[in-house]
Design an enzyme around this catalytic site. Structure first.
Site, PDB file in Angstrom:
ATOM      1  N   GLU A  75      40.797  39.854  26.997  1.00 25.10           N
ATOM      2  CA  GLU A  75      40.409  40.824  28.026  1.00 25.10           C
ATOM      3  C   GLU A  75      41.624  41.524  28.637  1.00 25.10           C
ATOM      4  O   GLU A  75      41.600  42.722  28.879  1.00 25.10           O
ATOM      5  CB  GLU A  75      39.615  40.097  29.109  1.00 25.10           C
ATOM      6  CG  GLU A  75      38.959  41.041  30.093  1.00 25.10           C
ATOM      7  CD  GLU A  75      37.972  40.289  30.992  1.00 25.10           C
ATOM      8  OE1 GLU A  75      37.220  39.442  30.480  1.00 25.10           O
ATOM      9  OE2 GLU A  75      37.963  40.555  32.198  1.00 25.10           O
ATOM     10  N   ASP A  76      42.682  40.801  28.880  1.00 25.61           N
ATOM     11  CA  ASP A  76      43.779  41.338  29.689  1.00 25.61           C
ATOM     12  C   ASP A  76      45.091  41.599  28.958  1.00 25.61           C
ATOM     13  O   ASP A  76      46.034  42.094  29.558  1.00 25.61           O
ATOM     14  CB  ASP A  76      44.080  40.377  30.848  1.00 25.61           C
ATOM     15  CG  ASP A  76      42.908  40.285  31.818  1.00 25.61           C
ATOM     16  OD1 ASP A  76      42.127  41.248  31.872  1.00 25.61           O
ATOM     17  OD2 ASP A  76      42.783  39.254  32.490  1.00 25.61           O
TER      18      ASP A  76
END
Ligand code: MN
Length: 480
Positions: A75-76
């Site tokens: 996600e990051d």
């Protein structure tokens, strides 16, 4: 927590498991998140380590703890699912992918994004329960560090936590985590009530502790003549559940019956009953207070004997009796089944069976049309206030508050729901939109070839009934 400490804490309960992969996940996550910081100013990786730390507290298996360390890398950071698969294998990559949120830009509103992300996560949970366990550890740390966010964000996250995550933890039997999530949300959503209640509970503490000490002394004395192994634990309600009771009963704190609580833990089921016998011999039991959740476990796997006895000063004391095994299940719920026993994965032979109710429930949810409808149904179905309604043969069905005979009919069987034309509740004919109450005995009248009505959608409350009715209407080409 540094790497060595993490590996040591894991090996303490899983001594035979090779920790190479865990060390690798630690380094990989730390490197991938190196450029990022948390709102608190701390390194982003401290969050990943905290999540892994909770999972180790819950004694989870190696892939789960690795996935906890890696849960935010897709996600990051620039890590792809493919790269994760190459480095950590299919199982861990799958867990992390399931925990990765879709980006908001793909949706027209935040509500839609939230609903779709929930839907994806619940579906992944149906495949692998460990997904939700990691998510709960993630949410727990986010709630513990929520003070660094803006007030708007705090409120939004706390609302989601109390309306979805805490009830979900409850459903999974993870009471310890549920209580923590509730109190952390409560402090954000009602800061004054929280502070007020915390102070009042604290001021009552010394008197309660004195009473407990005395009861314990008497109990130990009574039990000392037997050779039944046991340990005694005191327990206290979390603040949010006391507050909930005040709201529901519309009473101030001082009038809330908050009985003292004690747990008696022993080694076998037979000894639970032996201790119960001893307890009732030495302390007067309160009539009708005994419930046997060993003979009749709750849906979320909970087992214990519950009784209330009269203490030395005439006060009521709630006692729960259980084995060590039941105690672990009561604290950690479904997570307890992934724990290691002397280094090997302890696979519970009945686990699949026990998880069936969750899978079934997820199956009904899949049939719903929009993510938003899914989220609404999820909230209704997770509501802790349910009614319990009986079939004429004494089988019990749990339904959301406000459920009707139509909901009940679908809970019994899809065919019964589809062909339902009338209902008798406690031997009286009632309309199909009647709201059922706990303890009602409901009998459904069916007629061959009868079909679901579109209007039913306006009165049903359960996800199952809603989904089955919609499914039927869709198949017949009727717009719902
Ligand atoms: Mn996270």
């Amino acid at each position: 927590m540094d790497k060595r400490e993490l590996l040591q804490r894991f090996s303490a309960y899983a001594p035979l498991v090779d920790t190479d992969m865990l060390g690798k996940a630690y380094d990989y996550s730390a490197k991938s998140h190196a450029e990022q910081a948390r709102a608190s100013g701390e390194d982003y990786f401290s969050h990943c380590a905290a999540v892994a730390d909770s999972l180790i507290d819950w004694k989870m298996d190696l892939p789960t703890v690795c996935a906890g360390l890696l849960h935010d890398v897709i996600e990051d950071t620039s890590v792809t699912p493919e790269k994760l698969r190459q480095n950590f294998g299919e199982e861990i990559a799958k867990l992390v992918t399931a925990l990765t949120k879709l980006h908001k830009v793909q949706f027209s509103s935040r509500d839609d994004a939230q609903a779709e992300n929930w839907r994806r996560m619940i579906l992944a949970t149906a495949q692998d329960i460990r997904v939700i366990i990691i998510k709960l550890a993630d949410r727990l740390h986010n709630m513990q560090t929520i003070e660094y966010l803006t007030p708007e964000k705090q409120e939004r996250i706390a609302r989601e936590t109390i309306s979805l995550y805490a009830p979900l933890a409850h459903r999974l039997g993870m009471f310890e985590i549920k209580g923590q999530l509730e109190d952390l949300s409560f402090a954000v959503l009602h800061p004054e009530d929280f502070a007020d209640l915390e102070a009042k509970v604290r001021s009552r503490l010394p008197a309660r502790e004195a009473m407990l000490t005395e009861f314990r002394k008497m109990l130990e004395h009574a039990l000392s003549k037997s050779d039944v192994p046991h340990r005694i634990l005191a327990r206290s309600k979390n603040l949010h559940s006391i507050w909930g009771k005040m709201q529901r009963q519309k009473k101030p704190f001082e009038e809330i019956q908050d009985a003292l609580g004690v747990r008696l833990i022993t080694d076998s089921v037979a000894n639970c009953y032996a201790l119960l016998g001893l307890l009732h011999t030495h302390f007067q039991p309160v009539p009708d207070s005994f419930t046997d959740y060993i003979a009749h476990p709750k849906l979320n796997l909970y087992k214990s004997l519950h009784t209330t006895v009269v203490g030395p000063k005439g006060e009521y004391i709630e006692v729960q009796l259980r084995t060590e095994e039941m105690h672990r299940t009561a604290e950690y719920g479904i997570a307890a089944h992934w724990r290691y026993k002397t280094g090997e994965a302890a696979k519970d032979a009945h686990l699949e069976e026990k998880l069936n109710w969750l899978r079934q429930w997820i199956e009904w949810l899949q049939d719903l049309d929009s993510p938003r409808e899914f989220l609404d149904s999820l909230k209704t179905d997770l509501d802790l206030y349910q009614v319990f309604v009986f079939t004429p043969l004494g089988e019990v069905k749990a339904l959301p508050v406000g459920a009707t005979p139509i909901d009940f009919a679908f809970a019994v069987h899809t065919d019964i729901g589809q062909t339902c034309v009338g209902a008798r509740v406690n031997n009286k004919m009632v309309k199909l939109d009647t709201q059922l109450k706990s303890g009602d005995i409901c009998e459904i009248l069916t007629k061959k070839n009868s079909v679901p009505k579109k209007d039913w959608l306006k009165v049903v409350k359960s996800a199952r009934a809603r989904s089955k009715i919609r499914h039927y209407l869709r198949e017949k080409g009727i717009a719902a």
